[in-house]
Design a protein around this motif. Structure first.
Motif, short mmCIF file in Angstrom:
data_model
loop_
_atom_site.label_atom_id
_atom_site.label_comp_id
_atom_site.label_asym_id
_atom_site.label_seq_id
_atom_site.Cartn_x
_atom_site.Cartn_y
_atom_site.Cartn_z
N GLY A 52 34.06 81.20 22.73
CA GLY A 52 33.82 80.38 23.90
C GLY A 52 35.04 79.61 24.37
N ALA A 53 36.11 79.56 23.59
CA ALA A 53 37.32 78.89 24.03
C ALA A 53 37.90 79.62 25.24
CB ALA A 53 38.35 78.83 22.90
N ARG A 54 38.44 78.87 26.18
CA ARG A 54 38.96 79.44 27.43
C ARG A 54 40.40 79.90 27.22
NH1 ARG A 54 39.49 75.30 30.96
NH2 ARG A 54 39.24 73.81 29.25
N ARG A 55 40.58 81.21 27.29
CA ARG A 55 41.91 81.77 27.14
C ARG A 55 42.63 81.79 28.48
NH1 ARG A 55 38.78 85.69 24.70
NH2 ARG A 55 39.40 87.27 26.23
N SER A 56 43.95 81.85 28.42
CA SER A 56 44.74 82.04 29.62
C SER A 56 44.74 83.53 29.97
CB SER A 56 46.17 81.56 29.39
OG SER A 56 46.20 80.19 29.05
N PRO A 57 44.85 83.86 31.26
CA PRO A 57 44.84 85.28 31.65
C PRO A 57 45.95 86.09 31.00
CG PRO A 57 44.51 83.87 33.57
CD PRO A 57 44.86 82.96 32.42
N SER A 58 47.05 85.45 30.64
CA SER A 58 48.18 86.19 30.07
C SER A 58 48.00 86.49 28.59
CB SER A 58 49.46 85.37 30.24
OG SER A 58 49.34 84.12 29.60
N GLU A 59 47.02 85.89 27.93
CA GLU A 59 46.86 86.09 26.49
C GLU A 59 46.24 87.45 26.21
OE1 GLU A 59 45.73 82.74 23.90
OE2 GLU A 59 45.31 81.70 25.77
N ARG A 60 46.63 88.02 25.07
CA ARG A 60 46.03 89.27 24.66
C ARG A 60 44.54 89.11 24.43
NH1 ARG A 60 49.59 90.65 19.43
NH2 ARG A 60 51.55 89.76 20.15
N ARG A 61 43.80 90.19 24.69
CA ARG A 61 42.38 90.15 24.39
C ARG A 61 42.18 89.99 22.88
NH1 ARG A 61 38.39 93.25 22.55
NH2 ARG A 61 36.32 93.03 23.46
N ILE A 62 41.27 89.10 22.52
CA ILE A 62 41.01 88.81 21.10
C ILE A 62 39.77 89.56 20.67
CG2 ILE A 62 40.47 87.01 19.43
CD1 ILE A 62 42.08 85.09 21.14
N ASP A 63 39.91 90.33 19.62
CA ASP A 63 38.78 91.09 19.08
C ASP A 63 37.70 90.13 18.60
OD1 ASP A 63 37.08 92.63 17.30
OD2 ASP A 63 38.63 94.17 17.38
N GLU A 64 36.46 90.45 18.91
CA GLU A 64 35.36 89.58 18.51
C GLU A 64 35.26 89.43 17.00
OE1 GLU A 64 31.73 90.85 20.23
OE2 GLU A 64 32.23 90.15 22.24
N SER A 65 35.82 90.38 16.25
CA SER A 65 35.76 90.28 14.79
C SER A 65 36.62 89.14 14.27
CB SER A 65 36.20 91.60 14.15
OG SER A 65 37.54 91.90 14.47
N PHE A 66 37.45 88.53 15.16
CA PHE A 66 38.30 87.41 14.76
C PHE A 66 37.63 86.07 15.11
CE2 PHE A 66 42.65 89.26 14.02
CZ PHE A 66 42.28 90.58 14.17
N GLU A 67 36.46 86.06 15.65
CA GLU A 67 35.84 84.83 16.15
C GLU A 67 35.09 84.08 15.05
OE1 GLU A 67 33.16 85.85 19.24
OE2 GLU A 67 34.72 86.22 20.73
N ILE A 68 35.03 82.75 15.24
CA ILE A 68 34.06 81.95 14.52
C ILE A 68 33.31 81.11 15.55
CG2 ILE A 68 35.52 81.86 12.47
CD1 ILE A 68 35.98 78.89 13.11
N ALA A 69 32.12 80.69 15.23
CA ALA A 69 31.32 79.90 16.15
C ALA A 69 31.74 78.44 16.09
CB ALA A 69 29.83 80.03 15.80
N ALA A 70 31.60 77.74 17.20
CA ALA A 70 31.99 76.33 17.24
C ALA A 70 31.22 75.51 16.22
CB ALA A 70 31.78 75.77 18.65
N GLU A 71 29.95 75.84 16.03
CA GLU A 71 29.14 75.07 15.08
C GLU A 71 29.57 75.29 13.64
OE1 GLU A 71 26.60 78.57 16.63
OE2 GLU A 71 27.96 77.05 17.44
N ASP A 72 30.42 76.31 13.40
CA ASP A 72 30.91 76.55 12.04
C ASP A 72 32.15 75.74 11.70
OD1 ASP A 72 28.90 78.33 11.52
OD2 ASP A 72 30.08 80.12 11.92
#
Length: 413
Positions: free
Chosen positions: A193-213
């Motif tokens: 859910g963090a807002r990336r800049s358009p220039s940043e590489r796409r981040i694979d969802e497998s690298f995510e953690i939830a904010a509540e974690d």
């Protein structure tokens, strides 16, 4: 009251379309040092991607280490490795300038348990308070591959990160004094859910953690995302400090900053971005050269990405732009292109075209029409026909077999 300075994602060594940004790095890093000297924090945290490359040049190594030593002269400075950083280099830095030699620099090259050095304790407010910091550098999903026989899933990564984080939190809570202790967490991680800049590489969802974690502590300092922002969702403060420089034109217009955090045990945290202003700005312009001339002051001293309309092909754009805004650095100026209506008119939105017609339509969308399009398409068709007519090269074994079949040998009686 304990005070923290949070910075991140310096990406020292980054270039902009081949243009070195040495002056920008020197200016913005000096500005960060000046802020540290001004606010006198008890602790400084860098949350990763110190360098843009895992193999930085000697000049970039010197530049980064010089600034880190200046920061360490103000307050203890902890640097966690990001995904761009080399853990081996961080171990080398620690040997040369880390806590073992008492320089006030603490390099965290990989995930470490509290026993291995993943939790730090610092006195603050003249010893009246104590800061306990858990540090989590970038953790790649392959660390959790053992958890699944087939692959690493998003759930595996999130679950694995929760387990690692809990190890650190348990250690921080040992001997916790609510009237004296401030608990902090530093991590190089992508929060969903963090807002990336358009220039940043796409981040694979497998690298995510939830904010509540995220860790339930006084403040969580985050690195990885270039856009400075508070993380939405948790009821406790967590922020990305962001990069001090815009990395690409997708970040043009973003306000870059560091974060100044004031915290007392048991009281609400005050986390305030401190804007960085010393680096050359990135800006984007689209319009005619006359429009640019009318707004020249706005683009003075910037890296300028210009898309110019109303000019014929062959115009020396770079020279004309330099004459209008001599203190700007023009990055790959281009002429705006419009679809050639004489080529694309009449084509239905779902019409299936033959390959030459599809190529002609593409040329039209790129602004190529008339005789230039006719000549290009004719050459294209000629090349296609040559490919279709070309016989495959002979294969020696096939030729020998064919000759043997045509001249069958028979034994004479």
């Amino acid at each position: 009251m304990s005070r923290l300075l949070h910075t991140s994602d310096w990406h020292v060594g980054h270039t902009l379309y081949g243009h070195p940004r040495t002056a920008d790095f020197d200016a913005v890093l000096a500005e960060i040092v000046d802020i540290a000297r001004d606010i006198q924090p008890d602790l400084i945290i860098h949350t990763g991607d110190l360098f843009h490359s895992s193999r930085p040049s000697a000049a970039d190594l010197i530049r980064a280490m010089r600034v880190l030593k200046q920061l360490a002269a103000v307050a203890p400075t902890v640097i966690v490795a990001g995904n761009h950083d080399s853990p081996t280099y961080f171990r080398f830095f620690d040997l040369l300038a880390g806590q073992s030699v008492g320089r006030g620099l603490f390099f965290v090259d990989r995930f470490r348990t509290a026993e291995e050095g993943g939790v730090f304790t610092f006195d603050a407010c003249g010893g009246e308070q104590r800061i306990r910091l858990a540090a989590m550098p970038f953790v790649h999903p392959n660390q959790f591959w053992q958890r699944s026989a087939l692959d690493t899933s998003y759930a595996d990564y999130a679950e694995g990160m929760r387990a690692l984080q809990e190890q650190l939190l348990e250690s921080m809570r040992e001997g916790y004094d609510p009237d004296r202790d401030v608990l902090l967490f530093a991590a190089h991680v992508y929060v969903a859910g963090a807002r990336r800049s358009p220039s940043e590489r796409r981040i694979d969802e497998s690298f995510e953690i939830a904010a509540e974690d995220l860790a339930k502590v006084s403040y969580t300092a985050l690195g990885h995302i270039h856009r400075p922002q508070a993380v939405r969702g948790p009821s406790f403060p967590a922020r990305y400090a962001g990069s001090p420089l815009a990395m690409d034109f997708g970040e043009a217009g973003e306000s870059k900053s560091v974060v100044v955090v004031d915290v007392d045990p048991g009281r609400p945290v005050r986390a305030v971005p401190r804007t960085l202003t010393s680096a050359r700005r990135l800006d984007v312009f689209e319009g005619t050269l006359d429009d640019l001339k009318a707004e020249a002051d706005r683009y003075d001293g910037t890296y300028l990405k210009a898309v110019i309309t109303g000019e014929e092909p062959g115009v020396p754009l770079a020279q004309k732009i330099a004459a209008i805004v001599p203190n700007a650095i023009a990055i790959n100026p281009v002429l705006a292109t419009e679809p050639a209506t004489d080529i694309v008119a009449g084509l239905g939105p779902v019409e299936e075209l033959e390959l030459p017609d599809a190529f002609r339509a593409y040329l039209g969308q790129e602004g190529v029409s008339g005789a230039a399009a006719d000549s290009t398409v004719a050459t294209f068709v000629q090349l296609l026909n040559e490919v279709d007519d070309e016989a495959p090269p002979p294969v020696l074994a096939e030729e020998l077999l064919r000759a043997a079949l045509e001249d069958t040998w028979t034994e004479k009686s």
